[in-house]
Every structure is written in structure tokens, then in C-alpha cells.
Scaffold this motif. Structure first.
Motif, PDB file in Angstrom:
ATOM      1  N   GLU A 101       3.277  43.323 -16.100  1.00  0.00           N
ATOM      2  CA  GLU A 101       3.874  44.277 -15.163  1.00  0.00           C
ATOM      3  C   GLU A 101       5.385  44.034 -15.048  1.00  0.00           C
ATOM      4  OE1 GLU A 101       3.878  47.469 -12.432  1.00  0.00           O
ATOM      5  OE2 GLU A 101       2.439  46.815 -13.912  1.00  0.00           O
ATOM      6  N   PHE A 102       5.790  42.759 -14.989  1.00  0.00           N
ATOM      7  CA  PHE A 102       7.219  42.447 -14.960  1.00  0.00           C
ATOM      8  C   PHE A 102       7.906  42.986 -16.214  1.00  0.00           C
ATOM      9  CE2 PHE A 102       6.622  39.235 -11.612  1.00  0.00           C
ATOM     10  CZ  PHE A 102       7.791  39.401 -10.894  1.00  0.00           C
ATOM     11  N   GLY A 103       7.305  42.780 -17.372  1.00  0.00           N
ATOM     12  CA  GLY A 103       7.889  43.256 -18.619  1.00  0.00           C
ATOM     13  C   GLY A 103       7.981  44.765 -18.679  1.00  0.00           C
ATOM     14  N   ARG A 104       6.955  45.445 -18.197  1.00  0.00           N
ATOM     15  CA  ARG A 104       6.958  46.898 -18.183  1.00  0.00           C
ATOM     16  C   ARG A 104       8.065  47.424 -17.279  1.00  0.00           C
ATOM     17  NH1 ARG A 104       5.322  51.124 -15.579  1.00  0.00           N
ATOM     18  NH2 ARG A 104       4.560  49.998 -13.788  1.00  0.00           N
ATOM     19  N   LEU A 105       8.201  46.823 -16.107  1.00  0.00           N
ATOM     20  CA  LEU A 105       9.250  47.246 -15.185  1.00  0.00           C
ATOM     21  C   LEU A 105      10.640  46.902 -15.722  1.00  0.00           C
ATOM     22  CD1 LEU A 105       7.605  46.271 -11.783  1.00  0.00           C
ATOM     23  CD2 LEU A 105       7.995  48.572 -12.665  1.00  0.00           C
ATOM     24  N   TYR A 106      10.758  45.767 -16.394  1.00  0.00           N
ATOM     25  CA  TYR A 106      12.047  45.381 -16.977  1.00  0.00           C
ATOM     26  C   TYR A 106      12.443  46.361 -18.075  1.00  0.00           C
ATOM     27  CZ  TYR A 106      15.693  42.275 -18.774  1.00  0.00           C
ATOM     28  OH  TYR A 106      16.890  41.736 -19.159  1.00  0.00           O
ATOM     29  N   GLY A 107      11.496  46.762 -18.893  1.00  0.00           N
ATOM     30  CA  GLY A 107      11.772  47.744 -19.939  1.00  0.00           C
ATOM     31  C   GLY A 107      12.194  49.086 -19.364  1.00  0.00           C
ATOM     32  N   LYS A 108      11.478  49.531 -18.319  1.00  0.00           N
ATOM     33  CA  LYS A 108      11.863  50.783 -17.672  1.00  0.00           C
ATOM     34  C   LYS A 108      13.257  50.663 -17.075  1.00  0.00           C
ATOM     35  CE  LYS A 108       8.375  53.487 -15.950  1.00  0.00           C
ATOM     36  NZ  LYS A 108       7.469  53.920 -14.886  1.00  0.00           N
ATOM     37  N   GLY A 109      13.545  49.534 -16.462  1.00  0.00           N
ATOM     38  CA  GLY A 109      14.855  49.322 -15.862  1.00  0.00           C
ATOM     39  C   GLY A 109      15.964  49.344 -16.894  1.00  0.00           C
ATOM     40  N   LEU A 110      15.715  48.749 -18.057  1.00  0.00           N
ATOM     41  CA  LEU A 110      16.731  48.768 -19.119  1.00  0.00           C
ATOM     42  C   LEU A 110      16.986  50.186 -19.627  1.00  0.00           C
ATOM     43  CD1 LEU A 110      15.790  45.615 -21.229  1.00  0.00           C
ATOM     44  CD2 LEU A 110      17.742  45.902 -19.689  1.00  0.00           C
ATOM     45  N   VAL A 111      15.926  50.966 -19.767  1.00  0.00           N
ATOM     46  CA  VAL A 111      16.104  52.351 -20.215  1.00  0.00           C
ATOM     47  C   VAL A 111      16.855  53.145 -19.153  1.00  0.00           C
ATOM     48  CG1 VAL A 111      14.896  54.499 -20.782  1.00  0.00           C
ATOM     49  CG2 VAL A 111      14.132  52.336 -21.779  1.00  0.00           C
ATOM     50  N   TRP A 112      16.502  52.971 -17.881  1.00  0.00           N
ATOM     51  CA  TRP A 112      17.207  53.679 -16.818  1.00  0.00           C
ATOM     52  C   TRP A 112      18.678  53.271 -16.779  1.00  0.00           C
ATOM     53  CZ3 TRP A 112      12.708  52.426 -13.059  1.00  0.00           C
ATOM     54  CH2 TRP A 112      11.701  53.395 -13.180  1.00  0.00           C
ATOM     55  N   ALA A 113      18.938  51.978 -16.953  1.00  0.00           N
ATOM     56  CA  ALA A 113      20.325  51.500 -16.950  1.00  0.00           C
ATOM     57  C   ALA A 113      21.102  52.127 -18.098  1.00  0.00           C
ATOM     58  CB  ALA A 113      20.355  49.981 -17.052  1.00  0.00           C
ATOM     59  N   GLN A 114      20.497  52.193 -19.275  1.00  0.00           N
ATOM     60  CA  GLN A 114      21.181  52.794 -20.415  1.00  0.00           C
ATOM     61  C   GLN A 114      21.394  54.285 -20.196  1.00  0.00           C
ATOM     62  OE1 GLN A 114      22.429  51.034 -22.936  1.00  0.00           O
ATOM     63  NE2 GLN A 114      23.372  52.878 -23.727  1.00  0.00           N
ATOM     64  N   ARG A 115      20.431  54.938 -19.568  1.00  0.00           N
ATOM     65  CA  ARG A 115      20.615  56.361 -19.271  1.00  0.00           C
ATOM     66  C   ARG A 115      21.791  56.569 -18.332  1.00  0.00           C
ATOM     67  NH1 ARG A 115      15.278  59.226 -17.466  1.00  0.00           N
ATOM     68  NH2 ARG A 115      16.672  61.020 -17.442  1.00  0.00           N
ATOM     69  N   LEU A 116      21.957  55.659 -17.371  1.00  0.00           N
ATOM     70  CA  LEU A 116      23.111  55.752 -16.476  1.00  0.00           C
ATOM     71  C   LEU A 116      24.407  55.543 -17.248  1.00  0.00           C
ATOM     72  CD1 LEU A 116      21.861  53.828 -13.321  1.00  0.00           C
ATOM     73  CD2 LEU A 116      22.337  56.264 -13.503  1.00  0.00           C
ATOM     74  N   VAL A 117      24.411  54.563 -18.149  1.00  0.00           N
ATOM     75  CA  VAL A 117      25.603  54.286 -18.949  1.00  0.00           C
ATOM     76  C   VAL A 117      25.918  55.478 -19.838  1.00  0.00           C
ATOM     77  CG1 VAL A 117      26.538  52.840 -20.796  1.00  0.00           C
ATOM     78  CG2 VAL A 117      25.335  51.793 -18.892  1.00  0.00           C
ATOM     79  N   VAL A 118      24.911  56.002 -20.532  1.00  0.00           N
ATOM     80  CA  VAL A 118      25.119  57.143 -21.429  1.00  0.00           C
ATOM     81  C   VAL A 118      25.561  58.363 -20.630  1.00  0.00           C
ATOM     82  CG1 VAL A 118      23.926  58.778 -22.943  1.00  0.00           C
ATOM     83  CG2 VAL A 118      23.613  56.327 -23.247  1.00  0.00           C
ATOM     84  N   SER A 119      24.958  58.593 -19.479  1.00  0.00           N
ATOM     85  CA  SER A 119      25.336  59.730 -18.649  1.00  0.00           C
ATOM     86  C   SER A 119      26.779  59.597 -18.192  1.00  0.00           C
ATOM     87  CB  SER A 119      24.405  59.810 -17.434  1.00  0.00           C
ATOM     88  OG  SER A 119      24.815  60.825 -16.570  1.00  0.00           O
ATOM     89  N   GLU A 120      27.172  58.414 -17.787  1.00  0.00           N
ATOM     90  CA  GLU A 120      28.544  58.181 -17.350  1.00  0.00           C
ATOM     91  C   GLU A 120      29.515  58.332 -18.517  1.00  0.00           C
ATOM     92  OE1 GLU A 120      31.398  57.399 -14.415  1.00  0.00           O
ATOM     93  OE2 GLU A 120      29.259  57.810 -14.228  1.00  0.00           O
ATOM     94  N   GLN A 121      29.107  57.837 -19.694  1.00  0.00           N
ATOM     95  CA  GLN A 121      29.968  57.945 -20.869  1.00  0.00           C
ATOM     96  C   GLN A 121      30.141  59.407 -21.269  1.00  0.00           C
ATOM     97  OE1 GLN A 121      27.991  55.532 -23.726  1.00  0.00           O
ATOM     98  NE2 GLN A 121      28.867  53.637 -22.961  1.00  0.00           N
ATOM     99  N   ASP A 122      29.074  60.166 -21.193  1.00  0.00           N
ATOM    100  CA  ASP A 122      29.166  61.581 -21.551  1.00  0.00           C
ATOM    101  C   ASP A 122      30.054  62.336 -20.574  1.00  0.00           C
ATOM    102  OD1 ASP A 122      27.599  61.209 -23.742  1.00  0.00           O
ATOM    103  OD2 ASP A 122      25.755  61.942 -22.801  1.00  0.00           O
ATOM    104  N   GLN A 123      30.027  61.930 -19.307  1.00  0.00           N
ATOM    105  CA  GLN A 123      30.807  62.638 -18.305  1.00  0.00           C
ATOM    106  C   GLN A 123      32.286  62.257 -18.342  1.00  0.00           C
ATOM    107  OE1 GLN A 123      28.770  61.777 -14.679  1.00  0.00           O
ATOM    108  NE2 GLN A 123      27.020  63.064 -15.185  1.00  0.00           N
ATOM    109  N   THR A 124      32.599  60.986 -18.633  1.00  0.00           N
ATOM    110  CA  THR A 124      33.988  60.540 -18.585  1.00  0.00           C
ATOM    111  C   THR A 124      34.566  60.239 -19.953  1.00  0.00           C
ATOM    112  OG1 THR A 124      33.348  58.236 -18.344  1.00  0.00           O
ATOM    113  CG2 THR A 124      33.634  59.521 -16.314  1.00  0.00           C
ATOM    114  N   ALA A 125      33.716  60.211 -20.983  1.00  0.00           N
ATOM    115  CA  ALA A 125      34.112  59.903 -22.355  1.00  0.00           C
ATOM    116  C   ALA A 125      34.745  58.518 -22.478  1.00  0.00           C
ATOM    117  CB  ALA A 125      35.048  60.974 -22.917  1.00  0.00           C
ATOM    118  N   GLU A 126      34.338  57.593 -21.618  1.00  0.00           N
ATOM    119  CA  GLU A 126      34.794  56.207 -21.712  1.00  0.00           C
ATOM    120  C   GLU A 126      33.625  55.360 -22.184  1.00  0.00           C
ATOM    121  OE1 GLU A 126      36.428  54.798 -18.096  1.00  0.00           O
ATOM    122  OE2 GLU A 126      37.786  56.482 -17.891  1.00  0.00           O
TER     123      GLU A 126
END
Length: 191
Positions: free
Chosen positions: A50-75
Motif C-alpha cells: 500500500e505504501f508503494g502504491r501510494l508512493y507511485g501515485k504521488g510521484l505521478v501526481w508530482a510529475q503532473r504538477l511539474v509538467v503542468s507548471e512547465q507547460d504554463q510557464t515554459a520553465e
């Protein structure tokens, strides 16, 4: 003299009982230890899975935030979630195919807190009561945080999610909803 012969026969039952009791205690202690080890391994595996599953989901969510921010600001290279401590890397092309993420600092903070709670490097694997209660508390908090994040991202809870994340409506059976004795829609499935 006759009573001496029968005394041995009467004590024979007590001797067999005591011998059987001692053998049963010895066998029970060995079997209990083996069953306890198997049970501990099963429960430990379930919790760490369960910890691993949640950690994997958290990493994907974190990357989605990074990608979303990068797409919006191009940084490119901005690490929103961990404050620059380390670069999270999930294949960005996969995250770009996912729906856009709502903007907000609370969502970033929730993802960061989730990743801190399920970080495998900070998880104590000691077999002490304090360590066990800490793991259980962290898991409960992480499950609740993941549910909150999942709602913020607009994702549905699926059958592959943990039993902790299942809602009551997912476990109900079909019925007419009348509440009569024949109606089974209000019954919950037990696992």
C-alpha cells in the motif's frame, strides 16, 4: 495388595494425559511461532504494498504538477513538489497525455505531504510497538491525503484502489432501494 496393582492402572491415564499435554504445548509453541511469522510477513507485505502504491501515485501526481507548471510557464526543470531537493522523473510524455491539473498551492502542498508520509527512505522497519504504530498512523494519513488529492485531480476511485479508498457506493449490491426485507441494496460486502 490388590489395590497396589490397580493404582498403577489408574495412574496410567494421568500419565498419558500429562505426556500428551506436554507434547501438545511443545508442538503448539512451534506451530504458533511459524504461523505468527507467516502472518507477520503477510501483513507487512500488505502494508508496504500500500505504501508503494501510494508512493507511485504521488510521484505521478508530482510529475503532473511539474509538467503542468512547465507547460504554463515554459520553465523546464522547476521542481515544484520537493522544493528543489531532488528531481522527480516520470516520463513527461505520459503526464502530458493526462488531463490538465488544476492550479493551486494547496494541491502542491498535499502532494508534498503525501510523498513525505510514504517516502520509503524514512519508513522505520523495526519490529517495536512504537515503529508499528508510526507506520500505521502514516499509512492512515497517507490514504486520507491520497483520497483528497485524487478528488482534487478529478480522478475516480477504481476497483484497483486499496480497500481503504473504496467508498460505500462501490461495495453496495443492486436492489430496488425500497428498504424492504427483500432489498439488498443497503448491505455491504465484507472482505
Amino acid at each position: 495388595m490388590d489395590s497396589d496393582i490397580f493404582d498403577g492402572l489408574l495412574q496410567l491415564e494421568d500419565e498419558f494425559y500429562n505426556e500428551g499435554y506436554k507434547l501438545g504445548v511443545t508442538d503448539g509453541a512451534q506451530a504458533g511461532y511459524a504461523e505468527g511469522n507467516v502472518f507477520a510477513i503477510e501483513k507487512g507485505f500488505e502494508k508496504l504494498l500500500e505504501f508503494g502504491r501510494l508512493y507511485g501515485k504521488g510521484l505521478v501526481w508530482a510529475q503532473r504538477l511539474v509538467v503542468s507548471e512547465q507547460d504554463q510557464t515554459a520553465e523546464y526543470g522547476a521542481n515544484i513538489v520537493s522544493g528543489g531537493a531532488e528531481e522527480l522523473s516520470v516520463e513527461p510524455a505520459v503526464c502530458r497525455e493526462m488531463p490538465c491539473v488544476p492550479k493551486g498551492t494547496r494541491l502542491r502542498k498535499n502532494v508534498r505531504v503525501l510523498l513525505e508520509q510514504v517516502d520509503p527512505s524514512t519508513l522505520s522497519l523495526d519490529n517495536t510497538p512504537d515503529a508499528i504504530s508510526e507506520v500505521e498512523e502514516r499509512l492512515k494519513g497517507a490514504v486520507l491525503k491520497a483520497k483528497l488529492i485524487q478528488r482534487a485531480f478529478g480522478e475516480r476511485e477504481t476497483a484497483s484502489d486499496s480497500i481503504h479508498l473504496q467508498s460505500a457506493k462501490d461495495t453496495q449490491t443492486s436492489g430496488d432501494g425500497s428498504g424492504s426485507i427483500e432489498d439488498s441494496s443497503s448491505l455491504r460486502v465484507r472482505h
